[in-house]
Design an enzyme around this catalytic site. Structure first.
Site, PDB file in Angstrom:
ATOM      1  N   CYS A   6      -6.948  -6.388   4.335  1.00 61.66           N
ATOM      2  CA  CYS A   6      -8.196  -6.132   5.062  1.00 61.66           C
ATOM      3  C   CYS A   6      -9.323  -7.042   4.561  1.00 61.66           C
ATOM      4  O   CYS A   6     -10.290  -7.287   5.281  1.00 61.66           O
ATOM      5  CB  CYS A   6      -8.609  -4.674   4.935  1.00 61.66           C
ATOM      6  SG  CYS A   6      -8.666  -4.128   3.230  1.00 61.66           S
TER       7      CYS A   6
ATOM      8  N   HIS B  49       0.814  -1.222   0.000  1.00 63.37           N
ATOM      9  CA  HIS B  49       0.000   0.000   0.000  1.00 63.37           C
ATOM     10  C   HIS B  49       0.846   1.270   0.000  1.00 63.37           C
ATOM     11  O   HIS B  49       0.649   2.152  -0.832  1.00 63.37           O
ATOM     12  CB  HIS B  49      -0.964  -0.005   1.186  1.00 63.37           C
ATOM     13  CG  HIS B  49      -1.873  -1.184   1.148  1.00 63.37           C
ATOM     14  ND1 HIS B  49      -2.575  -1.516   0.028  1.00 63.37           N
ATOM     15  CD2 HIS B  49      -2.156  -2.134   2.069  1.00 63.37           C
ATOM     16  CE1 HIS B  49      -3.283  -2.603   0.249  1.00 63.37           C
ATOM     17  NE2 HIS B  49      -3.041  -3.000   1.487  1.00 63.37           N
TER      18      HIS B  49
HETATM   19  C1  LIG Z   1      -5.359  -9.751   7.869  1.00 58.55           C
HETATM   20  C2  LIG Z   1      -5.130  -8.279   7.884  1.00 58.55           C
HETATM   21  C3  LIG Z   1      -6.213  -7.407   7.907  1.00 58.55           C
HETATM   22  C4  LIG Z   1      -6.018  -6.031   7.907  1.00 58.55           C
HETATM   23  N1  LIG Z   1      -7.096  -5.190   7.927  1.00 58.55           N
HETATM   24  C5  LIG Z   1      -6.905  -3.849   7.882  1.00 58.55           C
HETATM   25  C6  LIG Z   1      -8.006  -2.961   7.841  1.00 58.55           C
HETATM   26  O1  LIG Z   1      -9.170  -3.384   7.838  1.00 58.55           O
HETATM   27  N2  LIG Z   1      -7.751  -1.625   7.801  1.00 58.55           N
HETATM   28  C7  LIG Z   1      -6.484  -1.118   7.789  1.00 58.55           C
HETATM   29  O2  LIG Z   1      -6.313   0.102   7.736  1.00 58.55           O
HETATM   30  N3  LIG Z   1      -5.408  -1.945   7.830  1.00 58.55           N
HETATM   31  C8  LIG Z   1      -5.596  -3.288   7.873  1.00 58.55           C
HETATM   32  N4  LIG Z   1      -4.503  -4.136   7.910  1.00 58.55           N
HETATM   33  C9  LIG Z   1      -3.146  -3.564   7.957  1.00 58.55           C
HETATM   34  C10 LIG Z   1      -2.633  -3.259   6.548  1.00 58.55           C
HETATM   35  O3  LIG Z   1      -2.734  -4.384   5.724  1.00 58.55           O
HETATM   36  C11 LIG Z   1      -1.196  -2.801   6.626  1.00 58.55           C
HETATM   37  O4  LIG Z   1      -1.149  -1.672   7.438  1.00 58.55           O
HETATM   38  C12 LIG Z   1      -0.674  -2.476   5.242  1.00 58.55           C
HETATM   39  O5  LIG Z   1      -0.552  -3.641   4.489  1.00 58.55           O
HETATM   40  C13 LIG Z   1       0.657  -1.769   5.309  1.00 58.55           C
HETATM   41  O6  LIG Z   1       1.074  -1.513   4.019  1.00 58.55           O
HETATM   42  P1  LIG Z   1       2.622  -1.292   3.710  1.00 58.55           P
HETATM   43  O7  LIG Z   1       2.713  -1.070   2.256  1.00 58.55           O
HETATM   44  O8  LIG Z   1       3.184  -0.268   4.615  1.00 58.55           O
HETATM   45  O9  LIG Z   1       3.342  -2.645   4.153  1.00 58.55           O
HETATM   46  P2  LIG Z   1       3.141  -4.166   3.773  1.00 58.55           P
HETATM   47  O10 LIG Z   1       1.735  -4.450   3.420  1.00 58.55           O
HETATM   48  O11 LIG Z   1       3.764  -4.945   4.869  1.00 58.55           O
HETATM   49  O12 LIG Z   1       3.998  -4.335   2.439  1.00 58.55           O
HETATM   50  C14 LIG Z   1       5.395  -4.269   2.440  1.00 58.55           C
HETATM   51  C15 LIG Z   1       5.911  -4.826   1.121  1.00 58.55           C
HETATM   52  O13 LIG Z   1       7.326  -4.733   1.108  1.00 58.55           O
HETATM   53  C16 LIG Z   1       7.873  -5.926   0.547  1.00 58.55           C
HETATM   54  N5  LIG Z   1       9.239  -6.081   1.081  1.00 58.55           N
HETATM   55  C17 LIG Z   1       9.608  -6.075   2.383  1.00 58.55           C
HETATM   56  N6  LIG Z   1      10.939  -6.217   2.505  1.00 58.55           N
HETATM   57  C18 LIG Z   1      11.420  -6.302   1.248  1.00 58.55           C
HETATM   58  C19 LIG Z   1      12.740  -6.449   0.718  1.00 58.55           C
HETATM   59  N7  LIG Z   1      13.815  -6.525   1.507  1.00 58.55           N
HETATM   60  N8  LIG Z   1      12.882  -6.519  -0.622  1.00 58.55           N
HETATM   61  C20 LIG Z   1      11.807  -6.431  -1.444  1.00 58.55           C
HETATM   62  N9  LIG Z   1      10.549  -6.284  -0.997  1.00 58.55           N
HETATM   63  C21 LIG Z   1      10.359  -6.217   0.331  1.00 58.55           C
HETATM   64  C22 LIG Z   1       6.918  -7.009   1.001  1.00 58.55           C
HETATM   65  O14 LIG Z   1       6.995  -8.161   0.169  1.00 58.55           O
HETATM   66  C23 LIG Z   1       5.574  -6.293   0.910  1.00 58.55           C
HETATM   67  O15 LIG Z   1       4.968  -6.451  -0.343  1.00 58.55           O
HETATM   68  C24 LIG Z   1      -4.687  -5.516   7.902  1.00 58.55           C
HETATM   69  C25 LIG Z   1      -3.596  -6.397   7.897  1.00 58.55           C
HETATM   70  C26 LIG Z   1      -3.810  -7.759   7.879  1.00 58.55           C
HETATM   71  C27 LIG Z   1      -2.618  -8.673   7.840  1.00 58.55           C
END
Ligand SMILES: Cc1cc2nc3c(=O)[nH]c(=O)nc-3n(C[C@H](O)[C@H](O)[C@H](O)COP(=O)(O)OP(=O)(O)OC[C@H]3O[C@@H](n4cnc5c(N)ncnc54)[C@H](O)[C@@H]3O)c2cc1C
Length: 454
Positions: free
Chosen positions: A42, A10
């Site tokens: 989510c 995200h």
């Molecule tokens: C089951 C579940 C339900 C949820 N429900 C909600 C909800 O209803 N509402 C809400 O607001 N939030 C919800 N969340 C939380 C939300 O999903 C996370 O806050 C969100 O995914 C964060 O996004 P992000 O991009 O910061 O990190 P992440 O989703 O953790 O993505 C990080 C990305 O970085 C990549 N990555 C990491 N390290 C490396 C590396 N060294 N090299 C290459 N790639 C790498 C990973 O593969 C991943 O694709 C939920 C989470 C879960 C697990």
């Protein structure tokens, strides 16, 4: 300008799409270890529970879409090293095993979080699963087809959503948590009691105040969970005990909180001026306390990712901070919370005064109406609103978004008492229950029930 981005769910997808639009001349390369982008976790429990059937709906972007914006997508590339002095990164192509090196002028860290896996004896047994990404969701679906007894460890919102999904699928469900009640980080006891009642009437085994000591198995498959209180037979375990930021790559290289969450300023810049960060890998400014804390939510991630893009070349738009606003729908109950609860205030050492309102969501002359319970936490000195929680069978959860704005703008409970909210009998009462919380706070007496207007 060479921009490297690590991680594209995200925060990463938001940063990349905005940067591609804002800086068409920039050379943007994304490194993502997974084979997809933008998975909406989510929807995971809804997908596992069969409410969402088409997995395509759980993605709002794709590597191809980002490529069309002119971005170089290095999918299934795991970044292994960052050298902030030389401004280089080293990654491994997970398909070919090839090592690649790259350099950047600006680096965007959107590496997110990973589920916590405590060092419990037996945790490596088959059928002990995590619930975060698309592949894990599919594994849960596949394994649960052959499982009758399912144990969920961790009673936060993800654990609780999965419990409902499994129970509705006809499984015998056990929910284990070391805390004394479910959802204890989001709602106070008088709210979680209502949800726990729903669980009990459906014969879900609630094991609160219990800590998992070990997992036992047969032929490598988990078949028992042993806690400090008892032993529970199981065919499948889902671990939902929280998340930790994925920031080992930069440990000791930029400023972080003790848990590894990256500290960014209000323009999403880290302590290294060439490195920006957003999403679950970061700490966020938490307005109710004014401090920085770890609140991994998609809402924070998309906002912060967008702000990285806006601020990458020069500081233009400040992050306003967060209240950690969240909502949940379990067994027909709609609940939401923002800011501090009485429980979280106590844990943070902050003294709050609370006002609770119980009302019906619309006038008694309507054919149906549902009970609403609202609790607002205020600072007794300044009377500023610091938190709010609501629960009802009617969907009044948007009121908590209103309360989130009240916290962000520093509104007092007295101002809330007389804030202009509309009235229409289908939706609400002439005195909105948010107004009533304000009135209640001004009086030691219960607020008289106002008569409906014509
Ligand atoms: C089951 C579940 C339900 C949820 N429900 C909600 C909800 O209803 N509402 C809400 O607001 N939030 C919800 N969340 C939380 C939300 O999903 C996370 O806050 C969100 O995914 C964060 O996004 P992000 O991009 O910061 O990190 P992440 O989703 O953790 O993505 C990080 C990305 O970085 C990549 N990555 C990491 N390290 C490396 C590396 N060294 N090299 C290459 N790639 C790498 C990973 O593969 C991943 O694709 C939920 C989470 C879960 C697990």
């Amino acid at each position: 300008m060479k921009i490297a981005v690590i991680g594209s769910t995200h925060a990463g997808t938001a940063a990349v799409t905005n940067m591609a639009n804002l800086y068409p001349e920039a050379d943007i390369t994304v490194y993502e270890r997974n084979d997809n982008v933008s998975f909406l976790s989510c929807g995971l429990a809804l997908y596992v529970g069969g409410v969402v059937n088409d997995a395509k709906g759980l993605f709002y972007s794709s590597p191809e879409q980002l490529q069309k914006l002119g971005v170089t997508m290095k999918m299934q590339h795991d970044v292994k090293e960052i050298d902030p002095v030389r401004k280089t990164i080293a990654a491994i192509n997970l398909i070919t095993g090839e090592q690649i090196y790259d350099h950047y002028d600006k680096l965007v860290i959107t590496t997110g979080s990973w589920p916590v896996t405590p060092p419990i004896e037996g945790i490596d047994l088959e059928n002990i699963l995590l619930a975060k990404n698309y592949h894990q969701a599919n594994t849960i679906i596949e394994r649960s087809q052959h499982a009758q007894k399912v144990t969920v460890v961790g009673a936060g919102y993800i654990g609780v959503e999965l419990v409902e999904a499994f129970e509705k699928a006809g499984k015998e469900v056990t929910l284990i948590d070391g805390a004394d009640r479910i959802l204890n980080k989001y709602l106070d006891e008088e709210f979680t009691n209502i949800v726990e009642e729903e669980f009990k009437t459906r014969n879900i085994t609630l094991c609160m105040n219990e800590t998992v000591k070990r997992f036992e198995g047969n032929e490598g498959h988990v078949n028992k969970v042993i806690t400090n209180e008892g032993a529970y037979e199981t065919d499948l375990v889902i671990m939902c005990v929280g998340f930790r930021p994925n920031t080992d790559l930069l440990k000791g290289k930029i400023d972080m909180l003790a848990n590894g969450a990256i500290k960014v300023d209000e323009f999403m810049q880290t302590s290294d001026p060439s490195i920006y960060a957003a999403g679950d890998c970061c700490a966020v400014k938490y307005n109710p306390t004014g401090g920085h804390t770890y609140i991994p939510l998609a809402t924070n991630a998309v906002r912060m990712g967008t702000l990285v893009a806006r601020n990458l070349m020069e500081p233009t738009m400040k992050h306003v901070g967060t209240q950690g606003t969240s909502g949940l729908h379990i067994y027909g109950l709609n609940m939401a919370s923002t800011g501090l609860t009485e429980t979280s205030a106590k844990l943070t050492g902050i003294h709050v005064k609370s006002v609770t309102i119980e009302d019906t969501h619309r006038p008694a002359f309507m054919p149906t109406s549902e009970n609403v319970k609202l609790k607002v936490a205020i600072d007794p000195q300044t009377r500023c609103i610091l938190g709010a929680q609501v629960i009802s069978k009617a969907d009044v959860t948007q009121s908590i978004n209103t309360m989130s704005v009240c916290i962000q703008t520093g509104m007092t409970i007295d101002e809330l008492a007389y804030t202009d909210f509309f009235f229409q009998p289908h939706f609400n009462q002439p005195w909105n229950f948010l107004n009533k919380a304000g009135l209640e706070a001004q009086s030691n007496e219960p607020v008289p029930i106002p008569q409906p207007l014509g």
